[in-house]
Design an enzyme around this catalytic site. Sequence first.
Site, PDB file in Angstrom:
ATOM      1  N   HIS A 166      11.954 -40.210   8.059  1.00  0.00           N
ATOM      2  CA  HIS A 166      12.654 -41.451   8.196  1.00  0.00           C
ATOM      3  C   HIS A 166      13.689 -41.364   8.220  1.00  0.00           C
ATOM      4  O   HIS A 166      15.185 -41.148   7.799  1.00  0.00           O
ATOM      5  CB  HIS A 166      12.280 -42.372   8.950  1.00  0.00           C
ATOM      6  N   GLU A 167      14.272 -41.979   6.904  1.00  0.00           N
ATOM      7  CA  GLU A 167      15.124 -42.308   6.002  1.00  0.00           C
ATOM      8  C   GLU A 167      16.151 -41.024   5.254  1.00  0.00           C
ATOM      9  O   GLU A 167      17.458 -40.980   5.981  1.00  0.00           O
ATOM     10  CB  GLU A 167      15.064 -43.225   5.102  1.00  0.00           C
TER      11      GLU A 167
ATOM     12  N   HIS B 257      18.305 -39.405   7.498  1.00  0.00           N
ATOM     13  CA  HIS B 257      19.658 -40.041   8.287  1.00  0.00           C
ATOM     14  C   HIS B 257      20.524 -39.025   6.612  1.00  0.00           C
ATOM     15  O   HIS B 257      21.852 -39.003   7.443  1.00  0.00           O
ATOM     16  CB  HIS B 257      19.074 -41.918   7.376  1.00  0.00           C
TER      17      HIS B 257
ATOM     18  N   TYR C 256      26.838 -43.968  14.354  1.00  0.00           N
ATOM     19  CA  TYR C 256      25.802 -45.036  14.633  1.00  0.00           C
ATOM     20  C   TYR C 256      26.185 -46.245  15.369  1.00  0.00           C
ATOM     21  O   TYR C 256      26.345 -47.757  15.129  1.00  0.00           O
ATOM     22  CB  TYR C 256      25.713 -45.366  13.043  1.00  0.00           C
TER      23      TYR C 256
ATOM     24  N   GLU D 267      18.812 -41.549  15.355  1.00  0.00           N
ATOM     25  CA  GLU D 267      17.773 -43.003  14.637  1.00  0.00           C
ATOM     26  C   GLU D 267      16.739 -42.340  15.028  1.00  0.00           C
ATOM     27  O   GLU D 267      15.267 -41.821  14.998  1.00  0.00           O
ATOM     28  CB  GLU D 267      17.651 -44.107  15.898  1.00  0.00           C
TER      29      GLU D 267
ATOM     30  N   ASP E 175      22.460 -54.739  17.768  1.00  0.00           N
ATOM     31  CA  ASP E 175      21.613 -53.510  16.974  1.00  0.00           C
ATOM     32  C   ASP E 175      22.682 -52.256  16.990  1.00  0.00           C
ATOM     33  O   ASP E 175      22.735 -51.315  16.992  1.00  0.00           O
ATOM     34  CB  ASP E 175      20.858 -53.550  17.569  1.00  0.00           C
TER      35      ASP E 175
ATOM     36  N   HIS F 285      18.796 -49.055  17.667  1.00  0.00           N
ATOM     37  CA  HIS F 285      16.636 -48.625  17.507  1.00  0.00           C
ATOM     38  C   HIS F 285      16.048 -48.476  18.620  1.00  0.00           C
ATOM     39  O   HIS F 285      14.732 -48.466  19.009  1.00  0.00           O
ATOM     40  CB  HIS F 285      16.069 -50.319  16.284  1.00  0.00           C
TER      41      HIS F 285
END
Length: 403
Positions: A164-165, A168, A179, A188, A265, A270
Amino acid sequence: MSTTSRLNCIIPPYLLKKLLESRDSELRQAALDTMLTTARLRGERAVRASFSGAAAPGNGRRTVFDCDQGSFLPAAVVARPEDGPESADESVNRAFGGLGLTRDFFKEVFQRDSIDGRGMRLDGYVHFSVKFNNAFWDGRQMVFGDGDGRVLGDLTGSLDVVAHELTHGVTEHTAGFEYHNQSGALNESVSDVFGSLVKQWSLKQSAGEADWLIGADVWTPGIDADALRSMKAPGHAYDNSLFGRDPQPDRMSKFIHLPDSEQGDNGGVHLNSGIPNKAFYLTAVGIGGFAWEAAGPIWFESLKASGAEAQFHDFAHTTFQKAGELFGIGSPEQSAVLAAWQEVEVPIRGVPTGIARARSLATNGNGGRGRQDGLAALTRQIGELSAKVAKLAKDVSALKTTR
């Protein structure tokens, strides 16, 4: 507001805020320290981004560093280089393996040379800070906390978290989704999509066999929760006294409007990612087989073709177009994409809203073969019309340029 100046963290801020409300002083302190450290790192990242250049290619070579509970990355020591032996530290080995599986997935499935397409080296840092309840990608490296040990465990424990990271980073070098708000939720969601696909690919699981959970291994055994998020059932990843019920929506009528701020957020990135997440899940199971073989390429090509400020309906339309280009106009793959987005109430330009229901009736046996054929024909007509409109727009743009 560019993604390149962002610190992308796997643990959403609303979960850390819940820990701040805990009666347990240790949990509150760990959450507070994590949030303060994250805020400091965001500031440092924003300054670096203003003068940093492109990352030097390194043939996708991995290096894992040990921070030894420190938070100053340059002071970390090499724990395992690409050609080095296995470490006695399992956190090091898990990070090393996750970096490699993600790199190999993008290479073998999409012929992409590391996350930037140019062999970017993959640096990972483990044991970051003390009881740090997060893992993040900062535009140059992947950093893992050990968790507080009470609620969250070692963040190297979930392969889909690593993937996942790193995704990015792929997004930064392709669409560059801004973002915040819907484009941030797409950012995300794309990371969840490919995080899940890396896990499925490593386990050789079909779409029907996969659990579609993100971060299933980050919770300690004492926490009653399935995962951080569920792509199959957004809003149902957890429901307990500490965190409450998973707030993710699964359709546009449940879209959550929050301030475009750190406290909000960034507009609920998210949270609202649950909507495109559900669309991908529905597409993958609608097509069947291995999700990285059809649904994955549709999303990947759409990522490369999208703009930084894309909204949900923009991305939906792009996936519909790409499905037609890759598998044929009116194909089962394109029909699955269409039905999925309509199920989560995201419109595709020029497409009547009732088609998804027709497809549902066809596939559950109540619609008959004629309805299925009718849907395929209608999808083909819509796809052909969409392609003509796109060509016309391109011709008009070219004509304006020549004047």
